[in-house]
Write an enzyme that holds these catalytic residues in place. Structure first.
Site, mmCIF file in Angstrom:
data_model
loop_
_atom_site.group_PDB
_atom_site.id
_atom_site.type_symbol
_atom_site.label_atom_id
_atom_site.label_comp_id
_atom_site.label_asym_id
_atom_site.label_seq_id
_atom_site.Cartn_x
_atom_site.Cartn_y
_atom_site.Cartn_z
ATOM 1 N N GLY A 197 0.827 -1.207 0.000
ATOM 2 C CA GLY A 197 0.000 0.000 0.000
ATOM 3 C C GLY A 197 0.861 1.257 0.000
ATOM 4 C CB THR A 198 3.998 2.062 1.828
ATOM 5 O OG1 THR A 198 3.443 1.825 3.125
ATOM 6 C CG2 THR A 198 5.006 3.191 1.891
ATOM 7 C CG ASN A 243 -4.339 4.505 9.455
ATOM 8 O OD1 ASN A 243 -4.594 5.481 8.753
ATOM 9 N ND2 ASN A 243 -3.247 4.438 10.194
ATOM 10 C CD GLN A 251 -7.252 0.149 8.270
ATOM 11 O OE1 GLN A 251 -7.823 -0.850 8.709
ATOM 12 N NE2 GLN A 251 -5.937 0.258 8.286
ATOM 13 N N GLY A 267 -2.583 -5.518 0.227
ATOM 14 C CA GLY A 267 -3.160 -6.851 0.401
ATOM 15 C C GLY A 267 -3.409 -7.286 1.837
ATOM 16 C CB THR A 321 10.770 -9.906 -11.929
ATOM 17 O OG1 THR A 321 11.799 -9.732 -12.898
ATOM 18 C CG2 THR A 321 10.050 -11.219 -12.170
ATOM 19 C CB CYS A 376 6.971 8.306 20.660
ATOM 20 S SG CYS A 376 8.120 9.335 19.795
#
Ligand SMILES: *Cc1c(COP(=O)(O)O)cnc(C)c1O
Length: 386
Positions: A71-72, A154, A182, A203, A240, A328
């Protein structure tokens, strides 16, 4: 000792049916999809079938689906790629994004500002963490390159009015991207209804494997690729393809769409029971995010004068895996940007707790958490006073 997983917004376990679909592509069907011979053809066919499956759920054509590594990466490709392309095309250098975005979006915008001379305008949220379309409308100007607003949050579960924001962007001739990573487990992701130019998926948030994602890119949308090399994925994502993971991604998304209503119907009453009881039983507690316009598996709270990380540790020791919204993990914690942007003061903002349910959640687990939590919150408060 009981072990209860209540952090499905962080990741979901792999669906056994998805694992079975992936299995042959780890062993006998190992070809490189770019190869000419039949091993290659077989791998290529698996990817094209997966692309068609994803396109069927998104209601778009297969040529508009780009497979990525997560997703990132999808968020990065969309925002960086569109920003660079729009600057080249029309000199646009302004990015609009909300204060509640996942770091995959916000850190990408910050990097474009710091190293690529773009300007970023952060869209304010309402007190439920929702982006008002009127705020987007007001912020767009002639130098806007791309607008990115997440579909569902999220941390706090709130759902944004994506179709309305997309409509405004379209009228103003500005590209619109939404991070649906999300949202996709529970909300429809029909890109023609949502009317978006780009939409990111990952995924492992819907019972697929980790390390694979997809980006929908509307036909005719120019993007500069982030990763250069071979011509895979229509020249937009070199490298690939990860065949088994792409096969798994597509099957997991297909199952999510097919079972969407049943999955919502399973988690929603459990979530409602969590929210109702926690707000009633625990003094100085508040729901974060919207009470109605929120993901059906998602319950998130703040507790006044509570160290959220300490609470998570006590919960874990008692067997419950939950999450918080604080950025944090150690040292001097700060409330997350999302919690801060809701306008909560520090004494509330540090005490966030996110409980997210899923396929294996059962009423007995919810009851067990509800039994344990008031005491644990009280303990955390007492420890904080020392
Ligand atoms: C999990 C998540 C991401 C990142 O997806 P990965 O596949 O883990 O890289 C991005 N955006 C949102 C809203 C998420 O929940």
């Amino acid at each position: 000792m009981n072990k209860v997983y209540m952090d499905y917004a962080a990741t979901t376990p792999l669906d056994q049916r998805v694992f079975e679909a992936m299995r042959p592509y780890f062993s006998e069907n190992f070809g490189n999809p770019s190869s000419i011979h039949r091993y290659g053809q077989q791998a290529e066919a698996a990817i094209e079938t997966a692309r068609e499956k994803v396109a069927a759920v998104l209601n778009c054509s297969p040529g508009e689906i780009i497979f990525t590594s997560c997703g990132t990466e999808s968020d990065n490709l969309a925002i960086r790629g569109a920003a660079l392309a729009m600057r080249e095309k029309k000199g646009a250098n302004l990015l609009l994004t909300s204060r509640a975005e996942h770091h995959a979006v916000s850190k990408t915008a910050e990097q474009l500002e710091k190293y690529y001379q773009f300007q970023v305008e952060w869209l304010e949220l309402d007190k439920f963490g929702v982006v008002n379309p009127a705020v987007v409308e007001k912020a767009i100007n002639s130098s806007t390159a791309v607008v990115s607003v997440m579909y569902a949050n999220n941390e706090i579960g709130s759902i944004n009015p994506i179709a309305e924001i997309a409509e405004i962007c379209r009228q103003r001739g500005v590209l619109f991207h939404t991070d649906a990573v999300q949202a996709a487990a529970y909300l429809p992701v029909d890109v023609s209804k949502l009317n978006v130019d780009m939409l990111s998926l990952g995924g492992h948030k819907f019972y697929g494997p980790k390390g694979v994602g997809a980006l929908y890119v509307r036909k005719g949308t120019a993007l500069i690729p982030s990763q250069t090399g071979g011509g895979q994925e229509f020249g937009l994502r070199a490298g690939t393809q990860n065949v088994p993971y792409i096969v798994g991604f597509a099957e997991a998304l297909r199952l999510s769409a097919e079972e969407r209503e049943a999955r919502s119907a399973h988690v929603r009453p459990l979530r409602d029971r969590l929210i109702g009881s926690i707000l009633e039983e625990i003094p100085d507690s508040r729901l974060t995010g919207h009470s109605e316009l929120r993901l059906p598996q998602h319950a998130s709270f703040v507790f006044k004068d509570v160290d959220g990380n300490l609470l998570l540790t006590l919960l874990d020791a008692a067997g419950f895996a939950c999450s918080s919204g604080s950025a944090c993990k150690t040292g001097n914690p700060e409330p997350s940007e999302v919690i801060t942007s809701l306008g909560l003061s520090r004494d509330w903002g540090l005490g966030s707790l996110r409980i997210t349910l899923g396929a294996a959640s059962i009423p007995g687990e919810v009851a067990a958490l509800l039994k344990a939590l008031p005491e644990l919150v009280q303990q955390t408060r007492a420890l904080g006073r020392n």
